[in-house]
Design a protein around this motif. Structure first.
Motif, PDB file in Angstrom:
ATOM      1  N   GLY A  34      74.354  68.170  11.730  1.00  0.00           N
ATOM      2  CA  GLY A  34      74.745  66.948  11.035  1.00  0.00           C
ATOM      3  C   GLY A  34      73.570  66.147  10.535  1.00  0.00           C
ATOM      4  N   VAL A  35      73.863  64.918  10.116  1.00  0.00           N
ATOM      5  CA  VAL A  35      72.876  64.080   9.429  1.00  0.00           C
ATOM      6  C   VAL A  35      72.800  62.711  10.111  1.00  0.00           C
ATOM      7  CG1 VAL A  35      72.369  62.937   7.227  1.00  0.00           C
ATOM      8  CG2 VAL A  35      73.317  65.253   7.240  1.00  0.00           C
ATOM      9  N   PHE A  36      71.582  62.273  10.420  1.00  0.00           N
ATOM     10  CA  PHE A  36      71.356  60.926  10.954  1.00  0.00           C
ATOM     11  C   PHE A  36      71.044  59.991   9.796  1.00  0.00           C
ATOM     12  CE2 PHE A  36      70.294  63.487  14.699  1.00  0.00           C
ATOM     13  CZ  PHE A  36      70.965  62.795  15.695  1.00  0.00           C
ATOM     14  N   VAL A  37      71.632  58.801   9.841  1.00  0.00           N
ATOM     15  CA  VAL A  37      71.418  57.805   8.796  1.00  0.00           C
ATOM     16  C   VAL A  37      70.924  56.513   9.447  1.00  0.00           C
ATOM     17  CG1 VAL A  37      72.500  56.457   6.958  1.00  0.00           C
ATOM     18  CG2 VAL A  37      73.229  58.822   7.362  1.00  0.00           C
ATOM     19  N   ALA A  38      69.815  55.989   8.941  1.00  0.00           N
ATOM     20  CA  ALA A  38      69.302  54.687   9.393  1.00  0.00           C
ATOM     21  C   ALA A  38      70.003  53.605   8.580  1.00  0.00           C
ATOM     22  CB  ALA A  38      67.791  54.617   9.206  1.00  0.00           C
ATOM     23  N   LEU A  39      70.647  52.672   9.266  1.00  0.00           N
ATOM     24  CA  LEU A  39      71.409  51.618   8.606  1.00  0.00           C
ATOM     25  C   LEU A  39      70.518  50.608   7.890  1.00  0.00           C
ATOM     26  CD1 LEU A  39      74.038  50.739  11.337  1.00  0.00           C
ATOM     27  CD2 LEU A  39      74.464  51.840   9.152  1.00  0.00           C
ATOM     28  N   ASP A  40      71.053  50.029   6.822  1.00  0.00           N
ATOM     29  CA  ASP A  40      70.366  48.927   6.148  1.00  0.00           C
ATOM     30  C   ASP A  40      70.396  47.679   7.028  1.00  0.00           C
ATOM     31  OD1 ASP A  40      69.955  50.526   3.947  1.00  0.00           O
ATOM     32  OD2 ASP A  40      71.665  49.732   2.831  1.00  0.00           O
ATOM     33  N   ASP A  41      71.536  47.445   7.666  1.00  0.00           N
ATOM     34  CA  ASP A  41      71.715  46.277   8.529  1.00  0.00           C
ATOM     35  C   ASP A  41      72.035  46.761   9.931  1.00  0.00           C
ATOM     36  OD1 ASP A  41      71.516  44.439   6.350  1.00  0.00           O
ATOM     37  OD2 ASP A  41      73.571  44.996   5.786  1.00  0.00           O
ATOM     38  N   GLY A  42      71.707  45.946  10.904  1.00  0.00           N
ATOM     39  CA  GLY A  42      72.015  46.293  12.281  1.00  0.00           C
ATOM     40  C   GLY A  42      70.790  46.813  13.009  1.00  0.00           C
ATOM     41  N   PRO A  43      70.899  46.974  14.324  1.00  0.00           N
ATOM     42  CA  PRO A  43      69.764  47.401  15.137  1.00  0.00           C
ATOM     43  C   PRO A  43      69.454  48.886  14.973  1.00  0.00           C
ATOM     44  CG  PRO A  43      71.729  47.201  16.483  1.00  0.00           C
ATOM     45  CD  PRO A  43      72.097  46.714  15.109  1.00  0.00           C
ATOM     46  N   ALA A  44      68.242  49.261  15.312  1.00  0.00           N
ATOM     47  CA  ALA A  44      67.845  50.671  15.306  1.00  0.00           C
ATOM     48  C   ALA A  44      68.357  51.321  16.589  1.00  0.00           C
ATOM     49  CB  ALA A  44      66.330  50.788  15.221  1.00  0.00           C
ATOM     50  N   HIS A  45      68.438  52.632  16.570  1.00  0.00           N
ATOM     51  CA  HIS A  45      68.841  53.372  17.761  1.00  0.00           C
ATOM     52  C   HIS A  45      67.597  53.657  18.598  1.00  0.00           C
ATOM     53  CE1 HIS A  45      70.757  56.325  20.327  1.00  0.00           C
ATOM     54  NE2 HIS A  45      71.927  55.969  19.808  1.00  0.00           N
ATOM     55  N   PRO A  46      67.650  53.470  19.918  1.00  0.00           N
ATOM     56  CA  PRO A  46      66.454  53.664  20.744  1.00  0.00           C
ATOM     57  C   PRO A  46      65.997  55.117  20.879  1.00  0.00           C
ATOM     58  CG  PRO A  46      68.331  53.072  22.119  1.00  0.00           C
ATOM     59  CD  PRO A  46      68.778  52.967  20.693  1.00  0.00           C
ATOM     60  N   LEU A  47      66.900  56.098  20.674  1.00  0.00           N
ATOM     61  CA  LEU A  47      66.531  57.509  20.841  1.00  0.00           C
ATOM     62  C   LEU A  47      66.617  58.335  19.569  1.00  0.00           C
ATOM     63  CD1 LEU A  47      68.277  58.442  24.221  1.00  0.00           C
ATOM     64  CD2 LEU A  47      65.889  57.863  23.829  1.00  0.00           C
ATOM     65  N   PHE A  48      67.628  58.083  18.758  1.00  0.00           N
ATOM     66  CA  PHE A  48      67.891  58.914  17.595  1.00  0.00           C
ATOM     67  C   PHE A  48      67.286  58.295  16.339  1.00  0.00           C
ATOM     68  CE2 PHE A  48      71.821  59.666  20.283  1.00  0.00           C
ATOM     69  CZ  PHE A  48      71.314  60.822  20.863  1.00  0.00           C
ATOM     70  N   PRO A  49      67.084  59.119  15.305  1.00  0.00           N
ATOM     71  CA  PRO A  49      66.491  58.595  14.071  1.00  0.00           C
ATOM     72  C   PRO A  49      67.410  57.672  13.276  1.00  0.00           C
ATOM     73  CG  PRO A  49      66.872  60.967  13.882  1.00  0.00           C
ATOM     74  CD  PRO A  49      67.247  60.570  15.269  1.00  0.00           C
ATOM     75  N   GLY A  50      68.655  57.542  13.687  1.00  0.00           N
ATOM     76  CA  GLY A  50      69.580  56.650  12.994  1.00  0.00           C
ATOM     77  C   GLY A  50      70.752  56.290  13.872  1.00  0.00           C
ATOM     78  N   VAL A  51      71.387  55.179  13.572  1.00  0.00           N
ATOM     79  CA  VAL A  51      72.557  54.721  14.319  1.00  0.00           C
ATOM     80  C   VAL A  51      73.816  55.420  13.806  1.00  0.00           C
ATOM     81  CG1 VAL A  51      74.009  52.689  14.785  1.00  0.00           C
ATOM     82  CG2 VAL A  51      71.529  52.510  14.882  1.00  0.00           C
ATOM     83  N   GLU A  52      73.813  55.830  12.548  1.00  0.00           N
ATOM     84  CA  GLU A  52      74.956  56.507  11.945  1.00  0.00           C
ATOM     85  C   GLU A  52      74.757  58.005  12.048  1.00  0.00           C
ATOM     86  OE1 GLU A  52      74.562  54.960   7.941  1.00  0.00           O
ATOM     87  OE2 GLU A  52      76.191  53.581   8.304  1.00  0.00           O
ATOM     88  N   ASP A  85      81.142  56.373  18.614  1.00  0.00           N
ATOM     89  CA  ASP A  85      80.856  57.398  19.617  1.00  0.00           C
ATOM     90  C   ASP A  85      80.153  56.695  20.781  1.00  0.00           C
ATOM     91  OD1 ASP A  85      79.782  59.385  21.221  1.00  0.00           O
ATOM     92  OD2 ASP A  85      78.858  60.495  19.583  1.00  0.00           O
ATOM     93  N   THR A  86      80.912  56.363  21.821  1.00  0.00           N
ATOM     94  CA  THR A  86      80.354  55.609  22.945  1.00  0.00           C
ATOM     95  C   THR A  86      79.400  56.444  23.790  1.00  0.00           C
ATOM     96  OG1 THR A  86      82.290  56.134  24.290  1.00  0.00           O
ATOM     97  CG2 THR A  86      82.324  54.036  23.078  1.00  0.00           C
ATOM     98  N   TYR A  87      79.555  57.757  23.784  1.00  0.00           N
ATOM     99  CA  TYR A  87      78.669  58.617  24.578  1.00  0.00           C
ATOM    100  C   TYR A  87      77.235  58.575  24.045  1.00  0.00           C
ATOM    101  CZ  TYR A  87      76.824  62.645  27.073  1.00  0.00           C
ATOM    102  OH  TYR A  87      76.057  63.461  27.859  1.00  0.00           O
ATOM    103  N   ASN A  88      77.091  58.658  22.711  1.00  0.00           N
ATOM    104  CA  ASN A  88      75.769  58.658  22.084  1.00  0.00           C
ATOM    105  C   ASN A  88      75.378  57.312  21.484  1.00  0.00           C
ATOM    106  OD1 ASN A  88      75.013  61.467  22.424  1.00  0.00           O
ATOM    107  ND2 ASN A  88      76.640  61.928  20.965  1.00  0.00           N
ATOM    108  N   ALA A  89      76.272  56.332  21.541  1.00  0.00           N
ATOM    109  CA  ALA A  89      76.061  55.023  20.917  1.00  0.00           C
ATOM    110  C   ALA A  89      75.710  55.186  19.437  1.00  0.00           C
ATOM    111  CB  ALA A  89      74.998  54.216  21.645  1.00  0.00           C
ATOM    112  N   GLU A  90      76.629  55.832  18.726  1.00  0.00           N
ATOM    113  CA  GLU A  90      76.459  56.088  17.293  1.00  0.00           C
ATOM    114  C   GLU A  90      77.732  55.710  16.543  1.00  0.00           C
ATOM    115  OE1 GLU A  90      73.768  60.137  17.305  1.00  0.00           O
ATOM    116  OE2 GLU A  90      75.938  60.318  17.304  1.00  0.00           O
ATOM    117  N   ALA A  91      77.551  55.418  15.273  1.00  0.00           N
ATOM    118  CA  ALA A  91      78.680  55.230  14.362  1.00  0.00           C
ATOM    119  C   ALA A  91      78.939  56.573  13.700  1.00  0.00           C
ATOM    120  CB  ALA A  91      78.348  54.177  13.314  1.00  0.00           C
TER     121      ALA A  91
END
Length: 194
Positions: A34-52, A85-91
């Motif tokens: 899949g694909v990680f996306v860094a959001l324009d707004d909102g906090p960064a993810h502490p482990l993954f390259p994107g929150v989405e 996704d509550t397990y990975n804390a991702e949208a």
């Protein structure tokens, strides 16, 4: 990891999202899954390259061989929010949700019983798969398939051969199109002009 206590700002942000929200960002990383996306707004993810995160089936309505068939690192994208996704804390997102569904468009413009042209994609024991254009593949069953009886005998068909078929059923939820050959249809061949 307990995301709620470790990253309360991220957790609160993700909890605030609603199904159908449109989120924008930049493709941060492409993986085989899949694909990680860094959001324009909102906090960064502490482990993954994107929150989405967009799983492969949500990238396109069309069959793709790799995520890079659709997106590239650094590309700007807008996607529809599907779930938290509550397990990975991702949208979890869908890129294809913002595009028209080609199967729905096919069903809207092609009534059951209509004759259309298609190109044989391949022949398998259950029947012949026919490319109807726009990424729509239909099946001419040669024997019972998914509980449905064969709709017509299937002659030898070669990949790449253009044939006439009749649409016998379009199942939108299952994303399947069933076809038959017109009565008396024979293998079509090109006759040279002399």
């Amino acid at each position: 990891m307990d995301w709620q206590s470790e990253s309360p700002e991220l957790w609160a942000f993700l909890e605030s999202l609603r199904c159908g929200d449109i989120l924008s960002g930049t493709v941060a990383a492409i993986e085989r899954f899949g694909v990680f996306v860094a959001l324009d707004d909102g906090p960064a993810h502490p482990l993954f390259p994107g929150v989405e995160f967009i799983v492969i089936p949500e990238l396109s309505w069309q069959h793709i061989n790799a995520p890079t068939d659709v997106v590239q690192v650094g590309q700007r994208v807008s996607c529809e929010f599907l779930q938290f996704d509550t397990y990975n804390a991702e949208a979890r997102l869908s890129l294809k949700a913002l595009e028209p569904d080609p199967l729905r468009a096919f069903a809207d413009r092609t009534p059951v019983g209509q004759e259309i042209r298609g190109t044989v994609e391949n022949t398998v024991p259950i029947g012949v798969f026919v490319d109807l254009g726009d990424g729509i593949i239909g099946l001419i069953p040669s024997k019972e398939v998914y509980g449905l009886p064969a709709v017509s005998p299937v002659e030898d068909s070669a990949a790449g051969e253009e044939i006439t078929v009749i649409v016998t059923e379009v199942e939108l939820p299952a994303r399947r199109v069933f076809l038959s050959r017109p009565k008396g249809a024979r293998r079509e061949s090109v006759v040279p002009v002399t």
